[in-house]
Design a protein around this motif. Sequence first.
Motif, PDB file in Angstrom:
ATOM      1  N   LEU A 150      -3.428   5.677   4.187  1.00  0.00           N
ATOM      2  CA  LEU A 150      -4.287   5.243   5.295  1.00  0.00           C
ATOM      3  C   LEU A 150      -4.392   3.719   5.345  1.00  0.00           C
ATOM      4  CD1 LEU A 150      -7.110   7.928   5.125  1.00  0.00           C
ATOM      5  CD2 LEU A 150      -5.334   7.683   6.876  1.00  0.00           C
ATOM      6  N   MET A 151      -4.486   3.085   4.190  1.00  0.00           N
ATOM      7  CA  MET A 151      -4.537   1.622   4.156  1.00  0.00           C
ATOM      8  C   MET A 151      -3.219   1.028   4.656  1.00  0.00           C
ATOM      9  SD  MET A 151      -7.493   0.641   3.242  1.00  0.00           S
ATOM     10  CE  MET A 151      -7.255  -1.045   2.783  1.00  0.00           C
ATOM     11  N   SER A 152      -2.115   1.669   4.301  1.00  0.00           N
ATOM     12  CA  SER A 152      -0.811   1.212   4.778  1.00  0.00           C
ATOM     13  C   SER A 152      -0.736   1.321   6.300  1.00  0.00           C
ATOM     14  CB  SER A 152       0.293   2.040   4.120  1.00  0.00           C
ATOM     15  OG  SER A 152       1.548   1.613   4.529  1.00  0.00           O
ATOM     16  N   GLY A 197      -4.798  12.765  -7.975  1.00  0.00           N
ATOM     17  CA  GLY A 197      -3.905  11.755  -7.437  1.00  0.00           C
ATOM     18  C   GLY A 197      -3.765  11.853  -5.942  1.00  0.00           C
ATOM     19  N   GLY A 198      -3.961  13.051  -5.395  1.00  0.00           N
ATOM     20  CA  GLY A 198      -3.765  13.267  -3.966  1.00  0.00           C
ATOM     21  C   GLY A 198      -4.685  12.441  -3.092  1.00  0.00           C
ATOM     22  N   SER A 199      -5.940  12.311  -3.490  1.00  0.00           N
ATOM     23  CA  SER A 199      -6.872  11.554  -2.650  1.00  0.00           C
ATOM     24  C   SER A 199      -6.582  10.056  -2.706  1.00  0.00           C
ATOM     25  CB  SER A 199      -8.317  11.835  -3.053  1.00  0.00           C
ATOM     26  OG  SER A 199      -8.549  11.405  -4.377  1.00  0.00           O
ATOM     27  N   MET A 200      -6.135   9.565  -3.854  1.00  0.00           N
ATOM     28  CA  MET A 200      -5.779   8.145  -3.953  1.00  0.00           C
ATOM     29  C   MET A 200      -4.528   7.867  -3.130  1.00  0.00           C
ATOM     30  SD  MET A 200      -8.009   6.477  -5.545  1.00  0.00           S
ATOM     31  CE  MET A 200      -7.163   4.942  -5.772  1.00  0.00           C
ATOM     32  N   ALA A 201      -3.550   8.785  -3.195  1.00  0.00           N
ATOM     33  CA  ALA A 201      -2.337   8.610  -2.405  1.00  0.00           C
ATOM     34  C   ALA A 201      -2.670   8.605  -0.922  1.00  0.00           C
ATOM     35  CB  ALA A 201      -1.326   9.702  -2.733  1.00  0.00           C
ATOM     36  N   LEU A 202      -3.564   9.496  -0.516  1.00  0.00           N
ATOM     37  CA  LEU A 202      -3.978   9.550   0.889  1.00  0.00           C
ATOM     38  C   LEU A 202      -4.677   8.252   1.298  1.00  0.00           C
ATOM     39  CD1 LEU A 202      -4.294  11.098   3.534  1.00  0.00           C
ATOM     40  CD2 LEU A 202      -6.407  12.049   2.613  1.00  0.00           C
ATOM     41  N   PHE A 255       0.823  -1.209   0.000  1.00  0.00           N
ATOM     42  CA  PHE A 255       0.000   0.000   0.000  1.00  0.00           C
ATOM     43  C   PHE A 255       0.858   1.260   0.000  1.00  0.00           C
ATOM     44  CE2 PHE A 255      -3.605  -2.658   1.678  1.00  0.00           C
ATOM     45  CZ  PHE A 255      -4.425  -2.455   0.587  1.00  0.00           C
ATOM     46  N   ALA A 256       1.997   1.244   0.689  1.00  0.00           N
ATOM     47  CA  ALA A 256       2.891   2.407   0.681  1.00  0.00           C
ATOM     48  C   ALA A 256       3.442   2.637  -0.730  1.00  0.00           C
ATOM     49  CB  ALA A 256       4.023   2.200   1.681  1.00  0.00           C
ATOM     50  N   PHE A 257       3.798   1.575  -1.415  1.00  0.00           N
ATOM     51  CA  PHE A 257       4.284   1.687  -2.795  1.00  0.00           C
ATOM     52  C   PHE A 257       3.187   2.234  -3.704  1.00  0.00           C
ATOM     53  CE2 PHE A 257       5.207  -0.274  -6.983  1.00  0.00           C
ATOM     54  CZ  PHE A 257       6.409   0.372  -7.241  1.00  0.00           C
ATOM     55  N   CYS A 258       1.958   1.773  -3.524  1.00  0.00           N
ATOM     56  CA  CYS A 258       0.837   2.281  -4.322  1.00  0.00           C
ATOM     57  C   CYS A 258       0.611   3.762  -4.050  1.00  0.00           C
ATOM     58  CB  CYS A 258      -0.434   1.486  -4.030  1.00  0.00           C
ATOM     59  SG  CYS A 258      -0.413  -0.184  -4.692  1.00  0.00           S
ATOM     60  N   ALA A 259       0.817   4.196  -2.814  1.00  0.00           N
ATOM     61  CA  ALA A 259       0.669   5.609  -2.478  1.00  0.00           C
ATOM     62  C   ALA A 259       1.691   6.442  -3.242  1.00  0.00           C
ATOM     63  CB  ALA A 259       0.820   5.819  -0.975  1.00  0.00           C
TER      64      ALA A 259
END
Length: 102
Positions: free
Chosen positions: A82-84, A73-78, A47-51
């Motif tokens: 959060l999932m990470s 992209g900011g909301s997906m990264a956030l 999940f951190a890599f996906c962020a």
Amino acid sequence: MTNTGPEAMGRPSDLPARGLAAQPAPKVAALARGAADALCLAATPVFAFCAVLALPAGEHGMHAMADHGGAAGGSMALMYLLMSAAHAGAWLRLVAGERPGR
């Protein structure tokens, strides 16, 4: 009176019923626990890599954010961050010296 016991289902009455509540073989249970532990430990870095991948990049990213109200992209990264964080418990238990699956 109708027979509703084990004999009615085609098995002798001295054999235990095997269903969903039956315990798996010890090797199967250990394999399943190991796979679950590995998945728990893999979730946080994935999940951190996906962020990182979801972060807007350079000028193109800024145009995309402007076109979508600043949340492309900011909301997906956030969400990925959060999932990470939500899956970091397995790593924290590992650092604390506990087994991951506990």
